[in-house]
Design an enzyme around this catalytic site. Structure first.
Site, PDB file in Angstrom:
ATOM      1  CG  PHE A  45      -8.841   6.872   4.364  1.00 42.87           C
ATOM      2  CD1 PHE A  45      -7.689   6.672   5.086  1.00 42.87           C
ATOM      3  CD2 PHE A  45      -8.844   7.863   3.390  1.00 42.87           C
ATOM      4  CE1 PHE A  45      -6.561   7.443   4.855  1.00 42.87           C
ATOM      5  CE2 PHE A  45      -7.726   8.643   3.158  1.00 42.87           C
ATOM      6  CZ  PHE A  45      -6.574   8.423   3.882  1.00 42.87           C
ATOM      7  CE  LYS A  46      -3.218   5.463   2.634  1.00 44.16           C
ATOM      8  NZ  LYS A  46      -3.529   5.250   4.071  1.00 44.16           N
ATOM      9  CG  ASP A  47     -10.445   0.119   0.024  1.00 42.93           C
ATOM     10  OD1 ASP A  47      -9.400  -0.157  -0.591  1.00 42.93           O
ATOM     11  OD2 ASP A  47     -10.894  -0.591   0.951  1.00 42.93           O
ATOM     12  CG  LEU A  82      -6.215   3.914  -3.856  1.00 45.76           C
ATOM     13  CD1 LEU A  82      -5.374   2.983  -2.998  1.00 45.76           C
ATOM     14  CD2 LEU A  82      -5.388   4.436  -5.025  1.00 45.76           C
TER      15      LEU A  82
END
Ligand SMILES: *Cc1c(COP(=O)(O)O)cnc(C)c1O
Length: 467
Positions: free
Chosen positions: A111-113, A116
């Protein structure tokens, strides 16, 4: 709207500076001084709209005009063009009341994509305006490095060097980093441990001359822009399930409290969220907090959900700021006490306020594996071990059964194939866009754990030095 520090002593800043600064000068975190509002009509107008359009609508008030509307829309479209699902964060139904929102269709399958991919592009935009460059340096034990690399690759104004401990990451994790051959990306396999890598990065940040020379920067989890980008999928999920005319709840597997804080922000903006259910693994400091009102660290236990193996949830300070009626001095004193003693307690009134919205549940390793097995059996749906902690918390929640619960699916099951296979008997395959990962050429620099060598290496990569 402007941004203020949770500790009340740093200057308030505009969006551009908050983006580039990360941590405030007084050690606090930046938050908006007022929450932009989405009215019921605003929410209704978002029904059926593409993710990118909702994203622009939700985030624009936070930019304070720092980026033109068309330019921002272009950045958003470009950021999410790297996702492999048309809905960007699709909603899947598990049973009559439970749903998951899949956040793992970005380049690194976690999920950090979502935040980011946008962050890297925002950096480029703001740095171009200032005719400046930065050098991002970070250490990774395997998981977060690839998201940072994918965020920064091919950015005009950003160079990135990521250190990982030589021979100590999984092959998938290493290849996700080292197969990125962009000229502004360098991977260092450090001859040492993860702690050595982290210490080396810290030493660079503690060297003011070096720091200034390469314009050193970090892609850290307390950056406001990451929270901002994460608010969007809470809005799209709520709207898809009937907001503003129907309440929803979210179950969020939690480490640094970043993801669930974005849900809190969505509620503050007017999204009808009935409950936020926090799931933790054995590192259950947050679950204990919402049960007892005491924050108390202990040693970090390694688990099968490693991205939540955290004892100090840095973004929690943003919630604390509101629980303490935005009294920066009180937050500073509390965080200082926490740093000195490893614990702090909130008042009964503050706890009561917190648990009107939040509840926390712990899910140990055996229970996590059982949840993965059960959900696969009952819904034919594979959970990664992080997501399973949230789905399990949803099961334990004490909530009106007519309120739908959306669990946040934070990683693709193929990122954690061993745990998934153990739970379900099936080894999940990598999605098509990564199927050839094991054939891709790699580039990696094996370096000794020597500060002079490491600094020289970073200096040579940094275009900020020449610029
Ligand atoms: C980072 C991460 C988490 C924890 O998110 P926070 O915002 O730090 O609470 C959970 N699951 C996965 C897969 C992650 O990568």
């Amino acid at each position: 709207m402007s941004y203020i520090s949770t500790r009340g002593m740093a200057p308030s800043l505009g969006f551009d500076d908050v983006l580039l600064t990360g941590l405030a000068r007084d050690g606090g975190l930046y938050v908006p001084d007022v929450w932009p509002q989405l009215t019921d009509d605003d929410l209704r107008a978002l029904r059926g709209k593409p993710y990118e359009e909702v994203a622009v609508r939700v985030m624009t008030p936070f930019l304070q005009g720092a980026i033109g509307e068309e330019e921002f829309a272009r950045l958003v479209r470009d950021a999410y063009s790297t996702f492999t699902h048309r809905a960007i964060t699709p909603l899947i139904q598990l049973d009559q009341r439970n749903w998951v929102v899949e956040l793992f269709h970005g380049p690194t399958l976690a999920f950090k994509d979502v935040a980011l991919q946008l962050l890297g592009r925002l950096f480029d935009h703001v740095l171009a305006k200032r005719d400046s460059r930065i050098t991002v340096v970070g250490a990774t034990s395997g998981d977060t490095g690839s998201a940072a690399i994918e965020a920064c690759r091919d950015r005009e104004r950003v160079d990135i060097v990521i250190l990982h401990p030589y021979g100590r990451t999984s092959e998938v994790q290493r290849r996700q980093m080292t197969s990125v051959l962009s000229s502004n990306v360098r991977n260092v396999a450090l001859q040492g441990t993860f702690d050595d890598a982290q210490d080396a990065v810290k030493a660079m940040f503690n060297d003011p001359e070096f720091r200034a020379e390469v314009n050193l920067s970090a892609v850290n989890s307390i950056n406001w822009a990451r929270i901002m980008a994460q608010i969007v999928y809470y809005v799209t999920a709520a709207v898809a399930l009937g907001a503003p005319d129907r309440e929803v709840a979210f179950a969020v597997p939690t480490g640094n409290f970043g993801n669930v804080y974005a849900a809190y922000a969505a509620k503050a903006m007017g999204v009808p969220i009935a409950r936020l259910i926090v799931g933790t693994n054995e590192n259950d400091i947050l679950a204990r907090f919402f049960q007892q009102g005491e924050m108390k660290t202990s040693v970090v236990v390694p688990t099968i959900s490693p991205s939540m193996d955290i004892q100090v949830s840095s973004n929690f300070e943003r919630l604390l700021f509101d629980l303490m009626d935005r009294d920066g001095a009180a937050v500073a004193a509390t965080m200082d006490e926490f740093k000195r003693t490893g614990r702090f307690q909130v008042s009964q009134g503050q706890l009561t306020r917190a648990i009107e919205l939040f509840e926390g549940h712990r899910c140990g390793q055996e229970e996590t594996l059982e949840e993965m097995a059960r959900t696969y059996r009952d819904a034919g749906y594979m959970l990664d071990p992080h997501t399973a902690v949230g789905v399990n918390a949803a099961r334990k929640a004490d909530l009106d059964p007519s309120v739908p619960i959306v669990s946040l699916a934070c990683a693709h099951p193929a990122k954690f194939p061993d745990a998934v296979e153990r739970a379900t008997g099936i080894r999940p395959g990598l999605p098509r866009h990564l199927a050839d990962l094991f054939e891709r050429p790699e580039r990696v620099h094996v370096l000794p754990n020597d500060m002079d060598v490491l600094k020289r290496f970073v200096r040579e990569q940094s275009r900020a030095v020449r610029g």
